[in-house]
Structure formats: C-alpha cells, structure tokens
Enzyme design. Structure first.
Site, PDB file in Angstrom:
ATOM      1  N   ARG A  62       9.312   3.820 -15.486  1.00  0.00           N
ATOM      2  CA  ARG A  62       8.964   2.870 -16.547  1.00  0.00           C
ATOM      3  C   ARG A  62       8.838   3.551 -17.898  1.00  0.00           C
ATOM      4  O   ARG A  62       9.154   2.986 -18.927  1.00  0.00           O
ATOM      5  CB  ARG A  62       7.637   2.188 -16.200  1.00  0.00           C
ATOM      6  CG  ARG A  62       7.827   1.112 -15.144  1.00  0.00           C
ATOM      7  CD  ARG A  62       6.545   0.380 -14.883  1.00  0.00           C
ATOM      8  NE  ARG A  62       5.753   1.143 -13.941  1.00  0.00           N
ATOM      9  CZ  ARG A  62       5.241   0.641 -12.818  1.00  0.00           C
ATOM     10  NH1 ARG A  62       5.434  -0.616 -12.512  1.00  0.00           N
ATOM     11  NH2 ARG A  62       4.529   1.387 -12.016  1.00  0.00           N
ATOM     12  N   LYS A 171       6.597   6.976   2.716  1.00  0.00           N
ATOM     13  CA  LYS A 171       5.439   6.288   3.250  1.00  0.00           C
ATOM     14  C   LYS A 171       4.543   5.804   2.104  1.00  0.00           C
ATOM     15  O   LYS A 171       4.664   6.348   1.016  1.00  0.00           O
ATOM     16  CB  LYS A 171       4.666   7.201   4.178  1.00  0.00           C
ATOM     17  CG  LYS A 171       4.126   8.433   3.466  1.00  0.00           C
ATOM     18  CD  LYS A 171       3.307   9.275   4.360  1.00  0.00           C
ATOM     19  CE  LYS A 171       1.936   8.660   4.526  1.00  0.00           C
ATOM     20  NZ  LYS A 171       0.872   9.665   4.529  1.00  0.00           N
ATOM     21  N   HIS A 201       7.821  13.282   6.708  1.00  0.00           N
ATOM     22  CA  HIS A 201       8.231  14.660   6.364  1.00  0.00           C
ATOM     23  C   HIS A 201       7.933  15.645   7.499  1.00  0.00           C
ATOM     24  O   HIS A 201       8.509  16.722   7.544  1.00  0.00           O
ATOM     25  CB  HIS A 201       7.620  15.110   5.038  1.00  0.00           C
ATOM     26  CG  HIS A 201       6.183  15.520   5.100  1.00  0.00           C
ATOM     27  ND1 HIS A 201       5.159  14.619   5.093  1.00  0.00           N
ATOM     28  CD2 HIS A 201       5.597  16.744   5.172  1.00  0.00           C
ATOM     29  CE1 HIS A 201       4.004  15.276   5.151  1.00  0.00           C
ATOM     30  NE2 HIS A 201       4.242  16.565   5.205  1.00  0.00           N
ATOM     31  N   LYS A 205      10.062  19.502   9.339  1.00  0.00           N
ATOM     32  CA  LYS A 205       9.492  20.855   9.506  1.00  0.00           C
ATOM     33  C   LYS A 205      10.277  21.607  10.576  1.00  0.00           C
ATOM     34  O   LYS A 205      10.595  21.044  11.631  1.00  0.00           O
ATOM     35  CB  LYS A 205       8.000  20.764   9.887  1.00  0.00           C
ATOM     36  CG  LYS A 205       7.126  20.239   8.747  1.00  0.00           C
ATOM     37  CD  LYS A 205       5.662  20.236   9.112  1.00  0.00           C
ATOM     38  CE  LYS A 205       4.838  19.496   8.088  1.00  0.00           C
ATOM     39  NZ  LYS A 205       4.318  20.320   7.012  1.00  0.00           N
ATOM     40  N   ASP A 258      -2.822   7.305   7.562  1.00  0.00           N
ATOM     41  CA  ASP A 258      -2.258   8.397   6.770  1.00  0.00           C
ATOM     42  C   ASP A 258      -1.593   9.460   7.646  1.00  0.00           C
ATOM     43  O   ASP A 258      -0.578  10.036   7.261  1.00  0.00           O
ATOM     44  CB  ASP A 258      -3.392   9.036   5.940  1.00  0.00           C
ATOM     45  CG  ASP A 258      -2.893  10.042   4.924  1.00  0.00           C
ATOM     46  OD1 ASP A 258      -1.909   9.743   4.233  1.00  0.00           O
ATOM     47  OD2 ASP A 258      -3.485  11.134   4.819  1.00  0.00           O
ATOM     48  N   HIS A 263       2.722  10.931  11.384  1.00  0.00           N
ATOM     49  CA  HIS A 263       3.002  12.333  11.707  1.00  0.00           C
ATOM     50  C   HIS A 263       2.597  12.697  13.147  1.00  0.00           C
ATOM     51  O   HIS A 263       3.389  13.245  13.916  1.00  0.00           O
ATOM     52  CB  HIS A 263       2.275  13.274  10.747  1.00  0.00           C
ATOM     53  CG  HIS A 263       2.491  12.961   9.295  1.00  0.00           C
ATOM     54  ND1 HIS A 263       3.694  12.515   8.805  1.00  0.00           N
ATOM     55  CD2 HIS A 263       1.674  13.041   8.214  1.00  0.00           C
ATOM     56  CE1 HIS A 263       3.591  12.330   7.492  1.00  0.00           C
ATOM     57  NE2 HIS A 263       2.373  12.638   7.124  1.00  0.00           N
TER      58      HIS A 263
HETATM   59  C1  BG6 Z   1       0.740  13.346   3.911  1.00  0.00           C
HETATM   60  C2  BG6 Z   1      -0.619  12.719   3.824  1.00  0.00           C
HETATM   61  O1  BG6 Z   1       1.650  12.461   4.524  1.00  0.00           O
HETATM   62  O2  BG6 Z   1       0.669  14.530   4.697  1.00  0.00           O
HETATM   63  C3  BG6 Z   1      -1.640  13.696   3.242  1.00  0.00           C
HETATM   64  O3  BG6 Z   1      -0.564  11.563   3.005  1.00  0.00           O
HETATM   65  C4  BG6 Z   1      -1.613  14.994   3.997  1.00  0.00           C
HETATM   66  O4  BG6 Z   1      -2.947  13.130   3.250  1.00  0.00           O
HETATM   67  C5  BG6 Z   1      -0.191  15.525   4.149  1.00  0.00           C
HETATM   68  O5  BG6 Z   1      -2.407  15.929   3.288  1.00  0.00           O
HETATM   69  C6  BG6 Z   1      -0.131  16.719   5.066  1.00  0.00           C
HETATM   70  O6  BG6 Z   1       1.150  17.274   5.032  1.00  0.00           O
HETATM   71  P1  BG6 Z   1       1.396  18.818   5.336  1.00  0.00           P
HETATM   72  O7  BG6 Z   1       2.868  18.974   5.296  1.00  0.00           O
HETATM   73  O8  BG6 Z   1       0.671  19.572   4.257  1.00  0.00           O
HETATM   74  O9  BG6 Z   1       0.798  19.062   6.681  1.00  0.00           O
END
Ligand code: BG6
Length: 512
Positions: A62, A171, A201, A205, A258, A263
């Site tokens: 924006r 997300k 993500h 890894k 979260d 994850h």
């Molecule tokens: C994110 C969460 O998806 O993953 C965060 O929103 C979290 O709260 C993070 O800290 C952790 O990712 P990583 O790669 O640092 O383990």
C-alpha cells in the site's frame, strides 16, 4: 576451516533445477517476513545460481515506495538477516531486475498496474514468464488479493502450461475448520489446486526432509516402524523466546493454532504415514491426509488428551523475564495458551494403541525441535536389575533444530572385567558430516514453487483435515475461558498437566 561449499560430499550436485523465466510478486513487501525470510531466500538462491536467467522481483504494497528505495530496503534486509554476507555482484544481478508497484489490496486499478508491469517485463525478456504471487500479508486481505488476481486475469495466465501463474500463501491458513474451508473455496474460485502452494516452513527444513530419507531409503527401520516395536513417539517443538513484539497476532492465535495444528502435526504426519508409492507431490500428500484422517478425536476436559498453559515469570538465559499476562499488549485476563501438549492415537493397523505425544511452547528452557521414537523395552532381561546395570529404552531421535542430525540410544557394556551396562548415544550430525552450510527453509520452498513441485506444501484437503481434528478442542477451550488453564515458570519444561498426559500411560517426557 574448510570451505563448506567445497565439501567433498556436496561436490557434483546439480546447481540448477530448471525454473522457467519467473516474475515473483510479493504482496506485503514491506512486512517483517519479506525482510527476514523472503528477500534473503531470493538472494541466497541467486548466490547459488539457482534462479532462472530471467528472474524479476516485484514488491507490491500500500505504501508508495520508489524502486530505488525498495532495492535499498531489500539490500538492508540481506545485511541484517541473510545467512551469507551481502555480495555486491550477486545482489546486483537481482537488484537490476527488482521493482515496486504500490496499490491497495482491494483496489483493482493497483492490480492492473501490476499486470502492466508484468507484461512489460515479458516484452523485455522476449518470452512468456510465469508469475509467482507470494501472499505475505495479514489474513484480513487474503480474500481481496485472491479476488483481484482473478479479476485482473493475472491468476489464470498460462493455465494448461507448466509455467502457469502460481500463488504461495502464508499461514495462518484459516483459524478453524470453517475459515479454512472458506479460504480454500475462495482460492478455488480463482485458481486450480495445482496453482496453490500453502506454506508450512517446517517442511522446508533439511532435517524434516531427512526424516523421509531415513524412513524410506533405509531398510532397517520399516520392519520396526509399528505398534509391535514402538512404545510411544514424542514430538517437541520448543522455543525459549516469549511472545516478543507479536502480541497482536499471538493473542488471536495461541500455541495450538500457531504451532501444533501446522508445524508439529506435519512432523507427526511424516513420522506416521505409510510409505508413498513414489516421491511425488500427490502420492506423498495422499499418505499424509490418510494418516491425519485416522487420528482419533481428541478427548476433551479433565482426564482428556490435551493440556494448555501460560508462562509465568521466570528465568531464561540467566535473566528474569515477565509472565505472559505481564507482556506488552496482552490482556490481563487473556485465555490464550502459550504452551500446549496433546496425546493422539492413530486408529490404523500400524499404530493402534501407540500414543503420539505432541508439545510446543514459548519460554521453555531452549529452542529445540525433535521427534523421539521410543522403542519397547526388551522382553524381560538377562541382566540383573541393580546398580551398575543401567538400561534405557532404545530411542531414535530426529533432531530438527538446532544441531541438526539423528541419534540412537543403545545399551552398551561399560569396559571392564565385570559386566556392567550403560545407555550410549550413536549420533550423526549434519554439521560434522556435511559442513554447516544448511540452506534456510524458505530457499527450498521458494525454489520448489518456482519449479512447480508441490511436495513440500500443504494441499487444501490436508489443511482441512488437520483443522477438523483440532477445531473441537479450540471450541472447547474457548468455551472454558481461563478455566483449566495451567501455568509454568518461564524457563521450565512446561506445566504439570503435560507430564500427566504421559504418566497416565506409564511414560515420561524425554529431555531433548
Ligand atoms: C512460526 C510461528 O510459524 O514459527 C512462530 O508463528 C514461531 O510463533 C516460529 O516462533 C518458529 O519457527 P522456527 O523455524 O524458528 O522454529
């Protein structure tokens, strides 16, 4: 130290996986994720010569920002967050093709300007180019962006060809089953499923991908990978940080949404799924969906399968830190959990009766993620149960981060003239075997999306299946407010209720 790029095991690996000419458009270009992850990922792909020869980057947001200023913001992001230092020549190649378009997310004219920019890039390079739209904005504008990609025609370019338009979506992918279904429906109104790349993500890894290689490229594990030999599985995703500056987001989310729903559950799915017929996006995701569907509903309330808690004040890294309710931006009576532990059972032939324990939390003693597969103890033992005969259950643990690798606990004889036993650890460490030049998750994921490989992305039905499992628990916790909310001191391994989930089955959390 030896140059990790020249490590003998890495030599001869293909450097180019063949993406077609590509225009990456980042919505939310001045956001945190863009600076911390996306720009550094693109820079490192360029460093490794993995970007297509005709690569263009457009920031969209924006705020009106001149092209030159956007390029300096991007180079500052590389300096601050890239795993490699800024190399002027490497960045120069990307910067020469980097520009910015300003416009609202609900403003069709902004998308028309974006389209004009993309057409002019195609004209310059003299060929068709795929567009990769990266939605890295708050979820409130996902809908308008998707609709405007549809209305401007940008979302449906080259459908039927390999370089069709693609959309990557960050997300949170919904906040419960209904909202995830609505978001999927919105996406489907503009895109085909194979155009959509939902990011988790964790799947990018290295060690998460290594889990698949360990399971399916070694023949020793498969015969043991079932209820006959495995006693329980413990998945921990722990963070030492608190909520930090993300109170606004986190208050609406909490640990279950979260971390656990996405994850941690992805780690569970990869650990427990059946071997896919091939290493192909659909085959692999079919298996993940199947196993997620086989998970029994989570028992609610007292004596159930779930535990939640908030951190209280305590110590981390030798410093005293405030409790969650005292953090800036947190409601004094907040009922948002910063820790969750869940006990799950998978109702299928392979896993019937084996508990899978998941836990995640903020302000735990350290940042560590691991999957620990605990095998059954040997039936009886010929060794006496007395001092000097220390025996542990065999445990295979996948160390996702930090210190990536794999280790196995075995029992061994202590050297000496008498027989005495002790558990020992056999380890493989990425850094020692391959050098410590592991790419960041986002590098792999952005490259895969450019190439059109959806294996490490979440399919629409997979997201819904996972929300279906957790939504009754989220609804239950909401209805309970703060009733049943546990507490734990910052810097500790979590609340008592997490231990009770395991002790009820004669288990205890392993110290990662
Ligand atoms: C994110 C969460 O998806 O993953 C965060 O929103 C979290 O709260 C993070 O800290 C952790 O990712 P990583 O790669 O640092 O383990």
């Amino acid at each position: 130290m030896a140059d990790p790029e020249r490590h003998p095991f890495l030599q001869g690996l293909s450097k180019h996986r063949g993406a077609p000419p590509t225009v990456v458009v980042i919505f939310g270009a001045s956001g945190d994720l863009t600076a911390r992850k996306l720009i550094p990922a693109i820079y490192n792909l360029s460093f490794d010569n993995l970007l297509p020869a005709d690569f263009h980057l457009i920031g969209y947001g924006r705020k009106p920002i001149p092209d030159e200023e956007f390029r300096s913001i991007a180079s500052a992001a590389i300096k601050d967050y890239s795993r490699r230092e800024l190399d002027a020549e490497v960045w120069g190649r990307v910067a020469a093709n980097t520009s910015y378009v300003s416009g609202g997310y609900d403003e069709k004219a902004g998308f028309d300007r974006l389209a004009a920019k993309i057409f002019s890039i195609e004209k310059t390079i003299g060929s068709e180019a795929q567009s990769l739209f990266y939605i890295s904005t708050p979820p409130s504008v996902f809908g308008p962006i998707i609709q405007n990609l549809g209305a401007s025609g940008l979302g449906s370019r080259y459908v039927g060809k390999a370089h069709h338009s693609k959309v990557i979506i960050e997300k949170p992918f919904g906040r419960d089953l209904d909202s995830a279904r609505a978001l999927n429906a919105e996406l489907r109104s503009v895109f085909e499923e194979n155009q959509v790349y939902r990011i988790d993500h964790y799947l990018g890894k290295e060690t998460v991908q290594d889990l698949l290689v360990q399971r399916f490229a070694n023949s020793i594990f498969e015969p043991l990978w079932n209820r006959n030999y495995i006693d329980n599985v413990q998945i921990t995703v722990a963070e030492d940080q608190g909520v930090g500056t993300r109170a606004g987001y986190y208050e609406q989310s909490g640990c279950l949404r979260d971390m656990i729903q996405n994850h941690t559950s992805q780690l569970l799915a990869l650990t427990s799924m059946e071997p896919p017929g091939s290493f192909d996006a659909e085959a692999l995701r079919d298996e993940k969906v199947k196993v997620l569907k086989a998970i029994e509903p989570i028992g609610l309330g007292q004596g159930g399968d779930a535990c939640r808690a908030q951190y209280a004040e305590g110590m981390t890294a030798g410093k005293s830190v405030p409790g969650y309710l005292q953090e800036a931006g947190i409601a004094p009576n907040s009922s948002t959990e910063t820790f969750a532990a869940i006990r799950l059972f998978i109702n299928n032939w392979r896993w019937q009766g084996v508990p899978f324990y998941l836990r995640s939390g903020k302000r735990l003693p350290r940042r560590v993620s691991e999957i620990a597969v605990q095998f059954k103890k040997p039936p009886g033992t010929i060794f006496p149960q007395k001092e000097g005969f220390n025996l542990a259950a065999n445990t295979l643990s996948f160390q996702i981060q930090p210190d990536e690798g794999l280790s196995m606990i075995l029992n061994a004889k202590i050297p000496g003239l008498e027989t005495r036993t002790q558990p020992v650890k056999m380890s493989f460490r990425y850094a020692t075997t391959f050098g410590s030049n592991t790419p960041e998750a986002y590098e792999r994921l952005v490259l895969d999306a450019m190439i059109g490989d959806g294996t490490l992305f979440i399919r629409g039905d997979e997201a819904e299946t996972s929300w279906k499992l957790y939504t009754p628990l989220l609804d239950f916790w909401r209805s309970e407010g703060r009733t049943g909310m546990g507490g734990y001191a910052a810097g500790s391994w979590g609340p008592v209720c997490a231990d009770e989930l395991l002790s009820a089955h004669g288990h205890a959390w392993r110290k990662p």
